[in-house]
Enzyme design. Structure first.
Site, short mmCIF file in Angstrom:
data_model
loop_
_atom_site.label_atom_id
_atom_site.label_comp_id
_atom_site.label_asym_id
_atom_site.label_seq_id
_atom_site.Cartn_x
_atom_site.Cartn_y
_atom_site.Cartn_z
N LYS A 158 1.59 4.29 -2.99
CA LYS A 158 1.45 5.74 -2.82
C LYS A 158 2.71 6.47 -3.30
O LYS A 158 2.63 7.54 -3.90
CB LYS A 158 1.15 6.08 -1.37
CG LYS A 158 -0.21 5.56 -0.90
CD LYS A 158 -1.36 6.09 -1.74
CE LYS A 158 -2.71 5.64 -1.24
NZ LYS A 158 -3.84 6.18 -2.04
N TYR A 208 0.84 -1.21 0.00
CA TYR A 208 0.00 0.00 0.00
C TYR A 208 0.87 1.25 0.00
O TYR A 208 0.70 2.14 -0.84
CB TYR A 208 -0.92 -0.01 1.22
CG TYR A 208 -1.71 1.26 1.36
CD1 TYR A 208 -2.81 1.52 0.54
CD2 TYR A 208 -1.37 2.23 2.32
CE1 TYR A 208 -3.54 2.69 0.66
CE2 TYR A 208 -2.10 3.40 2.44
CZ TYR A 208 -3.18 3.62 1.61
OH TYR A 208 -3.90 4.79 1.74
#
Length: 301
Positions: free
Chosen positions: A150, A146
């Site tokens: 980003k 995750y």
């Protein structure tokens, strides 16, 4: 008013954003994987269903909307419920498709990045930076899919800004909380430094209303932005009501050699957001509210 396309419109931040922008008089196109049933739609919002990992579908909905700004909030929000490869692929592919389509349409890009890209929250080992507070110059050190998505997403946003000559803003949001949300209160009341697990973001958060205010500031054409900018969007204080440095030291047994924190202030320095967007957090966990924490007050979602 401007036309704003919002992805992830059925999510928590997405629903609040759609309502706020529509209430402000923007023409809003709300995009999610599926359009909501007719009885859950605002009459003044145009809802579309699209798979944003599909390049063609993404360009179709963006081209049809001809937006002045695109707010990209769609993502798998953490790595805990899906295979890591799915989290990374979904978030990066959708970011590329949305930013490429937005840039080709000449639209300003604003999207939800995360403070987790510093290596916080989902790291396997206890995380502590070299100095506190953390700002946008602090090195990004992701180790989970995750957070890595980003970091890559911010590079994609910067590439779209360069290629298409549009402004792009990556909002590095902390844990988003909602009015009436009991999780902060429960965590605060049960907190014991002697037994507490280290917090990846040192008990930081941001109220959804402040997150939406940052979106509104970032899409404002009067906000002078050239190219890509990343900004931290975090509440001014931790949600424990405790001295931040002392609590980190009690839980982790150490502090960075350079630590300049005062009282319960957040470990994240948001001065760039104030300078660039004119944004400051206006809401605190100390605010009293009985508002439902799941949906915005005026939303039908």
């Amino acid at each position: 008013m401007d036309t704003v396309l919002v992805t992830g419109s059925a999510g928590g931040v997405g629903a609040w954003t759609v309502d706020a922008l529509a209430d402000a008089g923007h023409e809003v196109v709300a995009v999610d994987r599926e359009a909501p049933p007719s009885d859950e739609r605002r009459a003044d919002v145009d809802y579309k269903g699209a798979d944003l990992t599909d390049y063609s579908e993404t360009h179709q909905v963006v081209n049809a909307a001809a937006p002045d700004a695109v707010v990209h909030l769609a993502a798998i929000p953490h790595p805990e419920d899906h295979a890591g490869s799915r989290v990374f692929a979904n978030n990066v592919e959708s970011a590329y498709n949305v930013f490429d389509a937005a840039g080709a349409a000449g639209a300003r890009v604003v999207w939800a990045s995360s403070e987790s890209l510093y290596g916080t929250v989902f790291a396997d080992e206890d995380w502590l930076p070299e100095r506190l507070p953390i700002d946008e110059a602090t090195a990004t050190e992701p180790e989970d899919p995750y957070a890595l998505s980003k970091v890559v997403g911010e590079e994609v946003a910067a590439a779209a800004a360069r290629r298409h000559g549009v402004a792009a803003v990556s909002l590095r949001l902390s844990w988003v909380t909602y009015p009436g949300d009991e999780r902060r209160r429960e965590a605060r009341e049960t907190f014991d430094p002697a037994t507490a697990a280290p917090s990846g973001n040192c008990w930081s958060y941001v109220d959804v209303r402040d997150a939406v205010a940052a979106v509104e500031a970032a899409i404002d054409p009067e906000t002078a932005i050239e190219g890509h900018e990343a900004v931290l969007i975090v509440a001014a204080e931790n949600f424990l009501g405790r001295d931040t440095a002392a609590t980190i030291a009690a839980v982790r047994g150490e502090l960075p050699a350079e630590c300049d924190l005062d009282g319960d202030e957040s470990v994240f320095d948001c001065s760039k957001a104030k300078r660039l967007l004119g944004w400051e957090p206006a809401h605190s966990w100390r605010d009293s509210s009985t508002t439902d924490g799941d949906t915005p007050p005026s939303s039908g979602h």
